[in-house]
Design an enzyme around this catalytic site. Structure first.
Site, PDB file in Angstrom:
ATOM      1  N   CYS A   1      -2.756   8.302   6.312  1.00  0.00           N
ATOM      2  CA  CYS A   1      -3.351   7.037   6.750  1.00  0.00           C
ATOM      3  C   CYS A   1      -2.329   6.191   7.501  1.00  0.00           C
ATOM      4  CB  CYS A   1      -3.844   6.230   5.549  1.00  0.00           C
ATOM      5  SG  CYS A   1      -5.369   6.824   4.799  1.00  0.00           S
TER       6      CYS A   1
ATOM      7  N   HIS B   1      -5.696  -0.604   6.035  1.00  0.00           N
ATOM      8  CA  HIS B   1      -5.266   0.738   5.617  1.00  0.00           C
ATOM      9  C   HIS B   1      -6.427   1.642   5.992  1.00  0.00           C
ATOM     10  CE1 HIS B   1      -3.655   3.422   2.095  1.00  0.00           C
ATOM     11  NE2 HIS B   1      -4.242   4.169   3.038  1.00  0.00           N
TER      12      HIS B   1
ATOM     13  N   THR C   1       0.836  -1.194   0.000  1.00  0.00           N
ATOM     14  CA  THR C   1       0.000   0.000   0.000  1.00  0.00           C
ATOM     15  C   THR C   1       0.868   1.240   0.000  1.00  0.00           C
ATOM     16  OG1 THR C   1      -2.021   0.949   0.940  1.00  0.00           O
ATOM     17  CG2 THR C   1      -0.283   0.342   2.503  1.00  0.00           C
TER      18      THR C   1
END
Length: 197
Positions: free
Chosen positions: A35, A52, A30
């Site tokens: 985040c 996530h 990712t």
């Protein structure tokens, strides 16, 4: 899930709001701005997963535990989805270990402003530390905060995580994706709302 080149484990790419688990050889990847991604694994049973997530809001007082805030409710939901999916694959909660990444202030905006509210990256970091401590899940590795975005790859072959800083241009693209996710799935309204970023 897509095969990796050279016959290595398959690769799963996560976006904001996603979580995935597997008992098969896999690499979870990712891109992170503000985040946070939490990599959870049970080394005894050989299952692992990653989420996530982004808190729904940063509006809680710095002295207030994030878990007790409206923002924390979403984070708890994101973590419990991942934990429950791992338990379904045979993981034991008492055997879980965690690694956490992200929470960057990639736009260089002022954090922890005088009004007593943290920036979103800081809120995400505080949440994940509080959640893991309260749940008794050891945080065995972390790369949190800073002023840069990250690309991470977590493999369940040996539970290692490769972390790479991403360019400021790519980081801005990641933040825009996070803003759109926040607007469309968490809050509604304007992606440029000043109290979020």
């Amino acid at each position: 899930m897509t095969p990796s080149p050279g016959g290595a484990e398959a690769r799963i790419t996560l976006h904001p709001g996603d979580y995935e688990v597997s008992a098969q050889p896999v690499s979870f990847t990712t891109l992170l701005g503000s985040c946070v991604a939490v990599c959870l694994y049970d080394p005894v049973r050989g299952v692992a997963g990653m989420n996530h997530f982004l808190l729904t809001d940063r509006r809680y007082a710095l002295q207030q535990p994030v878990l007790d805030s409206e923002a924390g409710r979403y984070g708890i939901h994101a973590m419990e989805l991942l934990i429950n999916a791992l338990l379904k694959l045979g993981a034991q909660r008492r055997s879980l270990k965690a690694k956490a990444f992200g929470g960057g202030n990639v736009l260089g905006s002022s954090c922890d402003d005088p009004s007593g509210f943290p920036c979103v990256g800081t809120a995400n970091i505080r949440f994940v530390r509080e959640f893991l401590e309260k749940d008794g899940i050891p945080l065995v590795a972390a790369d949190l905060g800073g002023s840069f975005g990250r690309q991470i790859a977590f493999t369940n072959l040996d539970y290692s995580v490769l972390v790479r800083k991403i360019s400021p241009l790519k980081a801005r693209e990641v933040v825009q994706e996070e803003r759109i996710y926040w607007r469309d799935h968490l809050q509604g309204g304007d992606v440029n709302r000043p109290d979020y970023w």
